[in-house]
Design a protein around this motif. Structure first.
Motif, PDB file in Angstrom:
ATOM      1  N   GLU A  57      -9.938  -4.531  -6.980  1.00 32.72           N
ATOM      2  CA  GLU A  57     -10.997  -4.106  -6.052  1.00 32.72           C
ATOM      3  C   GLU A  57     -12.219  -4.976  -6.338  1.00 32.72           C
ATOM      4  O   GLU A  57     -12.383  -5.486  -7.449  1.00 32.72           O
ATOM      5  N   ILE A  60       0.575  -6.623   8.213  1.00 32.04           N
ATOM      6  CA  ILE A  60      -0.531  -6.834   7.274  1.00 32.04           C
ATOM      7  C   ILE A  60      -1.188  -5.525   6.842  1.00 32.04           C
ATOM      8  O   ILE A  60      -2.267  -5.530   6.264  1.00 32.04           O
ATOM      9  N   PHE A  61      -0.532  -4.383   7.105  1.00 35.23           N
ATOM     10  CA  PHE A  61      -1.156  -3.099   6.740  1.00 35.23           C
ATOM     11  C   PHE A  61      -1.301  -2.964   5.227  1.00 35.23           C
ATOM     12  O   PHE A  61      -2.352  -2.596   4.713  1.00 35.23           O
ATOM     13  N   GLN A  95     -11.238  -7.381   0.846  1.00 37.57           N
ATOM     14  CA  GLN A  95     -11.981  -6.125   0.957  1.00 37.57           C
ATOM     15  C   GLN A  95     -13.431  -6.384   1.342  1.00 37.57           C
ATOM     16  O   GLN A  95     -13.965  -7.469   1.104  1.00 37.57           O
ATOM     17  N   TYR A 134     -11.971   8.069 -10.340  1.00 34.04           N
ATOM     18  CA  TYR A 134     -13.430   7.956 -10.431  1.00 34.04           C
ATOM     19  C   TYR A 134     -14.156   8.816  -9.399  1.00 34.04           C
ATOM     20  O   TYR A 134     -15.376   8.837  -9.370  1.00 34.04           O
ATOM     21  N   GLY A 136     -12.067   3.914   3.129  1.00 37.22           N
ATOM     22  CA  GLY A 136     -12.339   5.120   2.333  1.00 37.22           C
ATOM     23  C   GLY A 136     -13.810   5.143   1.956  1.00 37.22           C
ATOM     24  O   GLY A 136     -14.395   4.106   1.622  1.00 37.22           O
ATOM     25  N   ARG A 150     -18.477   8.075  -6.026  1.00 38.13           N
ATOM     26  CA  ARG A 150     -17.971   7.640  -7.338  1.00 38.13           C
ATOM     27  C   ARG A 150     -18.822   8.192  -8.480  1.00 38.13           C
ATOM     28  O   ARG A 150     -18.621   7.820  -9.631  1.00 38.13           O
ATOM     29  N   GLU A 176     -19.592   4.809  -1.996  1.00 39.86           N
ATOM     30  CA  GLU A 176     -18.907   3.545  -1.731  1.00 39.86           C
ATOM     31  C   GLU A 176     -18.086   3.579  -0.440  1.00 39.86           C
ATOM     32  O   GLU A 176     -17.022   4.180  -0.396  1.00 39.86           O
TER      33      GLU A 176
HETATM   34  N1  GAP Z   1     -13.045   0.287  -4.374  1.00 41.99           N
HETATM   35  C1  GAP Z   1     -12.324   1.354  -3.769  1.00 41.99           C
HETATM   36  C2  GAP Z   1     -11.050   0.919  -3.230  1.00 41.99           C
HETATM   37  O1  GAP Z   1     -10.583  -0.180  -3.473  1.00 41.99           O
HETATM   38  P1  GAP Z   1      -9.035   1.716  -1.750  1.00 41.99           P
HETATM   39  O2  GAP Z   1      -8.923   2.930  -0.853  1.00 41.99           O
HETATM   40  O3  GAP Z   1      -7.970   1.503  -2.757  1.00 41.99           O
HETATM   41  O4  GAP Z   1     -10.455   1.860  -2.435  1.00 41.99           O
HETATM   42  C3  GAP Z   1     -10.167   0.322   0.127  1.00 41.99           C
HETATM   43  O5  GAP Z   1      -9.169   0.422  -0.863  1.00 41.99           O
HETATM   44  C4  GAP Z   1      -9.605  -0.301   1.393  1.00 41.99           C
HETATM   45  O6  GAP Z   1      -8.983  -1.555   1.086  1.00 41.99           O
HETATM   46  C5  GAP Z   1      -8.509   0.520   2.074  1.00 41.99           C
HETATM   47  O7  GAP Z   1      -9.049   1.500   2.932  1.00 41.99           O
HETATM   48  C6  GAP Z   1      -7.759  -0.541   2.854  1.00 41.99           C
HETATM   49  O8  GAP Z   1      -8.429  -0.826   4.074  1.00 41.99           O
HETATM   50  C7  GAP Z   1      -7.872  -1.756   1.946  1.00 41.99           C
HETATM   51  N2  GAP Z   1      -6.650  -1.905   1.138  1.00 41.99           N
HETATM   52  C8  GAP Z   1      -6.341  -1.291  -0.031  1.00 41.99           C
HETATM   53  N3  GAP Z   1      -5.129  -1.682  -0.472  1.00 41.99           N
HETATM   54  C9  GAP Z   1      -4.650  -2.560   0.429  1.00 41.99           C
HETATM   55  C10 GAP Z   1      -3.450  -3.322   0.547  1.00 41.99           C
HETATM   56  N4  GAP Z   1      -2.497  -3.286  -0.382  1.00 41.99           N
HETATM   57  N5  GAP Z   1      -3.296  -4.134   1.617  1.00 41.99           N
HETATM   58  C11 GAP Z   1      -4.258  -4.212   2.585  1.00 41.99           C
HETATM   59  N6  GAP Z   1      -5.412  -3.515   2.515  1.00 41.99           N
HETATM   60  C12 GAP Z   1      -5.613  -2.704   1.473  1.00 41.99           C
END
Ligand code: GAP
Length: 458
Positions: A150, A191-192, A199, A249, A269, A273, A306
């Motif tokens: 992240e 790409i989901f 990010q 967290y 999201g 935190r 966040e």
């Molecule tokens: N810092 C908090 C955090 O990273 P997360 O919900 O794990 O929270 C935030 O990630 C956003 O990042 C998600 O809502 C999604 O849009 C994107 N994301 C997380 N993991 C992903 C993945 N493997 N592939 C594509 N997008 C991803």
């Protein structure tokens, strides 16, 4: 409107939005390359996020921290210990599943959902999602580093640097965009969910006690960002996490979800935190990571709200939401009805006859002028009908056509709008002011007093 990601995936490949990574070698699972149009859309998403988060406000500043960090960061943040997915292996067919992917009765019978065998699944085991690598020439434990999962931690460890250099007072935020990596066990759905993704995260530091108010503020703010960029409200919802779902967290998290062809899924999201991260880093680094509050005349550790979104997932959201198929005469017209600001190309200038030098020259000149309003292209590689369809399919809001009448009679060009297929004729010397209005006010407002027509064959 979009029935499956396969349809989108094929459009993305055909039109140059997204290609499989290392395709000529058979690809690499869940890695994708953004082509000429994809990189434009992706950059537009990032620019719009940055504008709304940083440039349009006075209480948020930007940061670009490195992907590789001191490994202590990930111990302090809890990722080494807690960033795990429980997984189950099938001893028979060797398939690997996330525990939460398997229905409860299959888990009980240890029945593999791939090969169908019973009693072949292992007990769930913890699998850490961080990618590991080594820094320097020696590949031993002492040289181990992680690719960040992240972008947020780069912000927390720079909290004091940023606060003291910008002299920001609470509440204030730090925004950052960049690549993150997770060794997802089951990446899928185009790409989901991928292993390498981008990010856009913002950590908003507030007084303890003000956190719940700011959490609500950011959920609303972020929801509205999507609707302002044209996302259908009925396809968006806010879903608060249950206690058992919260990250290690978080005190409270609300997801913004979109209804994709695969069902309702998280696109962003917004987490409370608390003071978890700053306190953890203060403890592990033995540095003071606090804020001096002049009013209370004491040091406090701020709470953090966040909003965290994924660029690639928003790309998929905007593409899915804007995809339309319509019957025009006896064919199907595909159009990406993207918001003007998101569209990869804003204006396409099309000559009706590419054999006429005067038409081509004028069209080229107009494309160069229009480029000052928004990214514009010249295209003469097919008949006008095909060129319109191509621009519809890639989301170009306006096509400008130069024809024989333009150069021989009235010095006027045709502007055609993507969604309504309506057309107007505009004197070339007014083209810049009209397109400027189109870029800022849109079609309906700009063309109120101009006669329109629709030619269904174009
Ligand atoms: N810092 C908090 C955090 O990273 P997360 O919900 O794990 O929270 C935030 O990630 C956003 O990042 C998600 O809502 C999604 O849009 C994107 N994301 C997380 N993991 C992903 C993945 N493997 N592939 C594509 N997008 C991803």
């Amino acid at each position: 409107m979009l029935k499956s990601f396969d349809v989108l995936q094929s459009l993305c490949k055909r039109r140059g939005f997204i290609f499989q990574s290392s395709e000529i070698y058979g690809g690499l699972a869940s890695c994708w390359d953004y082509g000429p149009l994809g990189v434009e859309l992706k950059n537009n998403i990032k620019k719009l996020w940055w504008k709304s988060m940083v440039h349009n406000r006075q209480d948020i500043v930007g940061l670009d921290s490195s992907i590789l960090m001191n490994p202590q960061v990930w111990i302090a943040s809890g990722h080494v210990e807690n960033f795990n997915d429980p997984m189950v292996d099938c001893k028979s067919c060797k398939a690997r599943f996330r525990q939460d992917e398997l229905p409860a009765e299959k888990l009980k019978e240890k029945t593999c959902i791939k090969c169908g065998n019973k009693g072949t699944l292992t007990e769930p085991r913890q699998f850490n999602l961080m990618f590991r690598t080594f820094m320097g020439p020696v590949e031993d434990e002492g040289a181990r580093v992680y690719l960040r999962p992240e972008t947020a931690q780069g912000i927390f460890v720079n909290f004091v640097n940023v606060q003291t250099t910008t002299r920001k007072k609470l509440p204030f935020g730090i925004a950052q965009m960049g690549k993150s990596f997770r060794n997802e066990i089951t990446p899928k759905n185009f790409i989901f969910r991928t292993r390498e993704f981008e990010q856009m995260e913002m950590e908003f530091f507030v007084m303890p006690g003000d956190d719940e108010k700011w959490h609500k503020y950011w959920v609303d703010e972020r929801f509205n960002w999507y609707t302002k960029l044209g996302i259908n409200k009925n396809k968006l919802r806010i879903r608060p996490h249950g206690k058992d779902e919260l990250s290690h967290y978080s005190k409270a998290t609300s997801d913004i979800e979109y209804e994709f062809p695969i069902g309702w899924s998280e696109i962003e999201g917004i987490a409370n935190r608390t003071d978890f991260d700053l306190k953890q880093h203060a403890k592990h680094s033995k540095q003071e990571l606090s804020y001096f509050d002049p009013e209370q005349n004491k040091h406090i550790t701020p709470y953090v709200i966040e909003p965290a979104a994924g660029v690639d997932r928003l790309f998929l959201t905007f593409m899915t939401d804007s995809y339309t198929e319509e019957k025009v005469k006896d064919e199907t017209r595909v159009a990406l009805k993207l918001h003007y600001e998101l569209a990869p190309i804003k204006f396409a200038v099309l000559p009706l006859l590419k054999k006429r030098n005067d038409i081509v020259e004028l069209a080229t000149k107009l494309r160069n002028e229009l480029n000052s309003i928004g990214y514009s292209v010249y295209d003469d590689t097919a008949s006008i009908g095909k060129l319109y369809r191509r621009q519809d399919e890639i989301g170009t809001p306006y096509c400008v056509t130069v024809d024989v009448q333009t150069v021989e009679e009235d010095k006027k060009v045709t502007i055609r709008e993507r969604d309504t297929m309506e057309q107007i004729r505009v004197p070339t010397d007014q083209l810049l002011s009209v397109t400027h209005d189109l870029a800022t006010k849109g079609w309906t407002e700009t063309t109120k007093t101009i006669p329109k027509w629709t030619n269904q064959s174009t």
